[in-house]
Design a protein around this motif. Structure first.
Motif, PDB file in Angstrom:
ATOM      1  N   THR A  97       0.499  -1.107  -0.027  1.00 36.45           N
ATOM      2  CA  THR A  97       0.209   0.008  -0.318  1.00 36.45           C
ATOM      3  C   THR A  97       0.894   1.423   0.127  1.00 36.45           C
ATOM      4  O   THR A  97       0.519   2.080  -0.348  1.00 36.45           O
ATOM      5  CB  THR A  97      -0.832   0.148   1.420  1.00 36.45           C
ATOM      6  OG1 THR A  97      -0.314   0.056   2.284  1.00 36.45           O
ATOM      7  CG2 THR A  97      -1.970  -0.837   1.295  1.00 36.45           C
ATOM      8  N   ASP A  98       1.740   0.942   0.738  1.00 40.16           N
ATOM      9  CA  ASP A  98       2.787   2.178   0.384  1.00 40.16           C
ATOM     10  C   ASP A  98       3.166   2.883  -0.803  1.00 40.16           C
ATOM     11  O   ASP A  98       3.963   1.805  -1.738  1.00 40.16           O
ATOM     12  CB  ASP A  98       4.738   1.933   1.264  1.00 40.16           C
ATOM     13  CG  ASP A  98       5.433   2.814   0.998  1.00 40.16           C
ATOM     14  OD1 ASP A  98       5.199   3.874   1.928  1.00 40.16           O
ATOM     15  OD2 ASP A  98       6.086   3.369   0.577  1.00 40.16           O
ATOM     16  N   VAL A  99       3.129   3.686  -1.006  1.00 44.98           N
ATOM     17  CA  VAL A  99       3.674   4.623  -2.604  1.00 44.98           C
ATOM     18  C   VAL A  99       4.587   4.598  -3.158  1.00 44.98           C
ATOM     19  O   VAL A  99       4.571   3.573  -4.554  1.00 44.98           O
ATOM     20  CB  VAL A  99       2.905   5.626  -2.473  1.00 44.98           C
ATOM     21  CG1 VAL A  99       1.483   5.985  -2.867  1.00 44.98           C
ATOM     22  CG2 VAL A  99       3.640   6.818  -1.845  1.00 44.98           C
ATOM     23  N   TRP A 100       5.612   4.609  -2.484  1.00 42.89           N
ATOM     24  CA  TRP A 100       6.952   4.146  -3.128  1.00 42.89           C
ATOM     25  C   TRP A 100       7.131   2.823  -3.545  1.00 42.89           C
ATOM     26  O   TRP A 100       7.323   2.046  -5.105  1.00 42.89           O
ATOM     27  CB  TRP A 100       8.199   4.398  -2.328  1.00 42.89           C
ATOM     28  CG  TRP A 100       9.542   4.347  -3.105  1.00 42.89           C
ATOM     29  CD1 TRP A 100      10.309   2.825  -2.445  1.00 42.89           C
ATOM     30  CD2 TRP A 100      10.094   4.704  -4.136  1.00 42.89           C
ATOM     31  NE1 TRP A 100      11.325   3.178  -2.782  1.00 42.89           N
ATOM     32  CE2 TRP A 100      10.880   3.815  -3.921  1.00 42.89           C
ATOM     33  CE3 TRP A 100       9.516   5.187  -5.201  1.00 42.89           C
ATOM     34  CZ2 TRP A 100      12.413   3.582  -5.347  1.00 42.89           C
ATOM     35  CZ3 TRP A 100      10.658   5.341  -6.646  1.00 42.89           C
ATOM     36  CH2 TRP A 100      11.577   4.970  -6.423  1.00 42.89           C
ATOM     37  N   GLU A 101       6.498   1.858  -2.135  1.00 42.22           N
ATOM     38  CA  GLU A 101       7.306   0.208  -2.935  1.00 42.22           C
ATOM     39  C   GLU A 101       5.691  -0.947  -4.161  1.00 42.22           C
ATOM     40  O   GLU A 101       6.113  -1.075  -4.646  1.00 42.22           O
ATOM     41  CB  GLU A 101       6.386  -0.508  -1.107  1.00 42.22           C
ATOM     42  CG  GLU A 101       7.462  -0.484  -0.588  1.00 42.22           C
ATOM     43  CD  GLU A 101       7.082  -1.189   1.117  1.00 42.22           C
ATOM     44  OE1 GLU A 101       6.167  -1.371   0.891  1.00 42.22           O
ATOM     45  OE2 GLU A 101       8.158  -0.508   2.297  1.00 42.22           O
ATOM     46  N   ARG A 102       5.045   0.605  -3.801  1.00 39.68           N
ATOM     47  CA  ARG A 102       3.816  -0.130  -4.839  1.00 39.68           C
ATOM     48  C   ARG A 102       4.619   0.873  -6.329  1.00 39.68           C
ATOM     49  O   ARG A 102       4.152  -0.303  -7.051  1.00 39.68           O
ATOM     50  CB  ARG A 102       2.792   1.041  -4.706  1.00 39.68           C
ATOM     51  CG  ARG A 102       1.620   0.316  -5.785  1.00 39.68           C
ATOM     52  CD  ARG A 102       0.208   0.785  -4.952  1.00 39.68           C
ATOM     53  NE  ARG A 102      -1.087   0.379  -5.689  1.00 39.68           N
ATOM     54  CZ  ARG A 102      -1.856  -0.118  -5.547  1.00 39.68           C
ATOM     55  NH1 ARG A 102      -2.146  -0.492  -4.286  1.00 39.68           N
ATOM     56  NH2 ARG A 102      -2.435  -0.372  -6.472  1.00 39.68           N
ATOM     57  N   ALA A 103       5.241   1.510  -6.304  1.00 44.46           N
ATOM     58  CA  ALA A 103       5.599   2.084  -7.534  1.00 44.46           C
ATOM     59  C   ALA A 103       6.967   1.336  -8.151  1.00 44.46           C
ATOM     60  O   ALA A 103       6.826   0.341  -9.261  1.00 44.46           O
ATOM     61  CB  ALA A 103       6.518   3.353  -7.366  1.00 44.46           C
ATOM     62  N   LEU A 104       7.305   0.702  -7.187  1.00 49.43           N
ATOM     63  CA  LEU A 104       9.092  -0.208  -7.414  1.00 49.43           C
ATOM     64  C   LEU A 104       7.936  -1.682  -7.783  1.00 49.43           C
ATOM     65  O   LEU A 104       8.855  -2.023  -8.859  1.00 49.43           O
ATOM     66  CB  LEU A 104       9.495  -0.333  -6.684  1.00 49.43           C
ATOM     67  CG  LEU A 104      10.891   0.162  -5.613  1.00 49.43           C
ATOM     68  CD1 LEU A 104      11.482  -0.377  -4.931  1.00 49.43           C
ATOM     69  CD2 LEU A 104      11.296   0.434  -6.859  1.00 49.43           C
ATOM     70  N   VAL A 105       7.156  -2.251  -7.386  1.00 44.36           N
ATOM     71  CA  VAL A 105       6.230  -3.026  -7.568  1.00 44.36           C
ATOM     72  C   VAL A 105       5.786  -3.101  -9.463  1.00 44.36           C
ATOM     73  O   VAL A 105       6.117  -3.995 -10.254  1.00 44.36           O
ATOM     74  CB  VAL A 105       4.525  -3.494  -7.013  1.00 44.36           C
ATOM     75  CG1 VAL A 105       4.049  -4.339  -7.734  1.00 44.36           C
ATOM     76  CG2 VAL A 105       5.465  -3.966  -5.773  1.00 44.36           C
ATOM     77  N   TYR A 106       5.598  -1.500  -9.652  1.00 43.70           N
ATOM     78  CA  TYR A 106       5.095  -1.927 -11.205  1.00 43.70           C
ATOM     79  C   TYR A 106       6.443  -1.944 -11.598  1.00 43.70           C
ATOM     80  O   TYR A 106       5.969  -2.252 -12.557  1.00 43.70           O
ATOM     81  CB  TYR A 106       4.513   0.268 -11.150  1.00 43.70           C
ATOM     82  CG  TYR A 106       3.284   0.066 -10.030  1.00 43.70           C
ATOM     83  CD1 TYR A 106       2.023  -0.683 -10.575  1.00 43.70           C
ATOM     84  CD2 TYR A 106       2.879   1.534 -10.247  1.00 43.70           C
ATOM     85  CE1 TYR A 106       0.714  -0.725  -9.873  1.00 43.70           C
ATOM     86  CE2 TYR A 106       1.796   2.089  -9.552  1.00 43.70           C
ATOM     87  CZ  TYR A 106       0.576   0.339  -9.154  1.00 43.70           C
ATOM     88  OH  TYR A 106      -0.680   0.798  -8.891  1.00 43.70           O
TER      89      TYR A 106
ATOM     90  N   SER B  81       8.610   3.418 -18.045  1.00 45.99           N
ATOM     91  CA  SER B  81       8.019   4.534 -17.782  1.00 45.99           C
ATOM     92  C   SER B  81       6.619   4.019 -17.967  1.00 45.99           C
ATOM     93  O   SER B  81       5.574   5.460 -16.845  1.00 45.99           O
ATOM     94  CB  SER B  81       7.731   4.837 -19.949  1.00 45.99           C
ATOM     95  OG  SER B  81       7.485   3.661 -20.722  1.00 45.99           O
ATOM     96  N   ASN B  82       5.521   3.362 -17.847  1.00 47.33           N
ATOM     97  CA  ASN B  82       4.423   2.747 -17.201  1.00 47.33           C
ATOM     98  C   ASN B  82       4.282   2.538 -16.205  1.00 47.33           C
ATOM     99  O   ASN B  82       3.104   3.286 -15.649  1.00 47.33           O
ATOM    100  CB  ASN B  82       3.815   1.439 -18.157  1.00 47.33           C
ATOM    101  CG  ASN B  82       3.658   1.720 -19.813  1.00 47.33           C
ATOM    102  OD1 ASN B  82       3.435   2.963 -20.119  1.00 47.33           O
ATOM    103  ND2 ASN B  82       2.864   0.632 -20.475  1.00 47.33           N
ATOM    104  N   ALA B  83       5.602   2.678 -15.462  1.00 42.70           N
ATOM    105  CA  ALA B  83       5.630   2.731 -14.184  1.00 42.70           C
ATOM    106  C   ALA B  83       5.669   3.885 -13.127  1.00 42.70           C
ATOM    107  O   ALA B  83       4.401   3.884 -12.460  1.00 42.70           O
ATOM    108  CB  ALA B  83       6.420   1.657 -14.189  1.00 42.70           C
ATOM    109  N   MET B  84       6.079   4.703 -13.891  1.00 42.93           N
ATOM    110  CA  MET B  84       5.764   6.030 -13.874  1.00 42.93           C
ATOM    111  C   MET B  84       4.441   6.316 -13.842  1.00 42.93           C
ATOM    112  O   MET B  84       4.080   7.693 -13.449  1.00 42.93           O
ATOM    113  CB  MET B  84       6.938   7.188 -14.995  1.00 42.93           C
ATOM    114  CG  MET B  84       7.819   6.030 -14.371  1.00 42.93           C
ATOM    115  SD  MET B  84      10.096   7.463 -16.088  1.00 42.93           S
ATOM    116  CE  MET B  84      10.918   6.761 -16.018  1.00 42.93           C
TER     117      MET B  84
END
Lengths: 217, 217
Positions: A97-106, B81-84
């Motif tokens: 749920t943490d936005v940075w950890e989620r960004a890394l998953v993406y 890019s799509n993660a961003m």
């Protein structure tokens, strides 16, 4: 009241339906997450080698003609394995749920589909299922080089972290496990990547983990 | 209290930093979303043709050696890019909150990176920037065929919906616009795809839309 209860019960009993080829790591990802989250699902074997994803009926369900294809309990269809992972993991411990950890998953999910799978999965398919080691020698050379580069990127990250995001097992690990654990079937050597090999074992030790053979079919 | 205020102001003033090549549609996606969401950013031109993404310094920031690369105001780096797009659109109107509409956004973002970009972007790169129409004739034939198939899948969806998810402009449209609007630079004919061509115009009419030339640099 009783009608609502009945409707509710019926919805609960209707399982997910997963169209997949039992040899496909992309299909395995989704079956593994469904299993880890204790959701019942019906596996519909869809043989890629027999062009079963290119029939009129299948293209009606997924115009892009690929598996896996997930049919939700309400009947709607979702394509793209990593989209299924994100959708099915929402609100579960496998998606931070943490936005940075989620960004890394993406980030790792897109890395997997762009820099990893197109090399490791295709090399494996050419060698193991099409038996084209000789005919595709040049192409395999490129795929193996690029596949090893992707493994190198993973190894660097895993040298300082047990998993890909937030130090915890997530769908990023599920996505990357699928074709990493079969890398050598495509002739890509895992021995230079110590951190990757240790991480494979960590993934296999996650409570509820099931193998490709157990999950698909 | 005053210390907090100062810290807060400093954080607001520190812009995003976007490492990108001004010819890259993947970089354009992120610049377009940053612009639409009125976030100031510093563009750092990073020439792919000059191998600027493979230097020791760059690989320290992104071990996968690719642009775009986003540096957040707090100094951390995010690749893909799509993660961003997913990270930057959270809480904004460009990423649906409805779980199904969000799942469709995920689906189209992975479609773009797997079935669309590797054909349309690579064909354009070979023809427009490497001038290899003759030397790569066979490869271009395959890329163009697969690229047209991807456009066909998009056209089918856009025949019954103005945008890719929930009937509204989202990051799925941003991602797919990037290399669709330059398809013909790679020799992929857009004329058979009426719904796609009309959608390109709809995207260009979105309030705040900026072109690739305006956004990158």
């Amino acid at each position: 009241m009783s009608l609502n209860t009945t409707a509710c019960r019926e919805e609960t009993l209707q399982p997910f339906k997963l169209y997949g080829d039992h040899r496909s790591g992309n299909c395995y990802k989704v079956a593994l997450l469904l299993s880890l989250t204790a959701r019942p699902f019906e596996w519909v074997e869809t043989d890629v080698m027999q062009q079963s994803t290119r029939t009129t009926d299948f293209l009606e369900m997924n115009p892009n003609g690929r598996v896996p294809l997930l049919q939700l309990p309400d009947g709607r269809f979702l394509a793209e394995s990593n989209a299924m992972l994100l959708h099915l993991a929402e609100g579960r411990p496998y998606l931070p749920t943490d936005v940075w950890e989620r960004a890394l998953v993406y980030q790792w999910l897109f890395f997997e589909q762009y820099s990893h799978e197109p090399n490791l999965a295709v090399a494996r398919f050419l060698v193991k299922f099409l038996d084209r080691e000789v005919e595709e020698a040049e192409r395999l050379k490129v795929l193996r080089k690029q596949g090893s580069q992707a493994l190198g990127v993973m190894d660097k990250t895993l040298s300082s972290s047990p998993f890909f995001s937030g130090g915890r097992f997530s769908i990023a690990d599920i996505a990357l496990y699928a074709y990493t654990h079969t890398a050598e079937e495509g002739g890509i050597d895992l021995s230079p990547f110590n951190a990757v090999r240790q991480w494979l074992q960590r993934v296999e030790s996650v409570p509820g983990f099931v193998s490709m053979a157990q999950a698909c079919g």
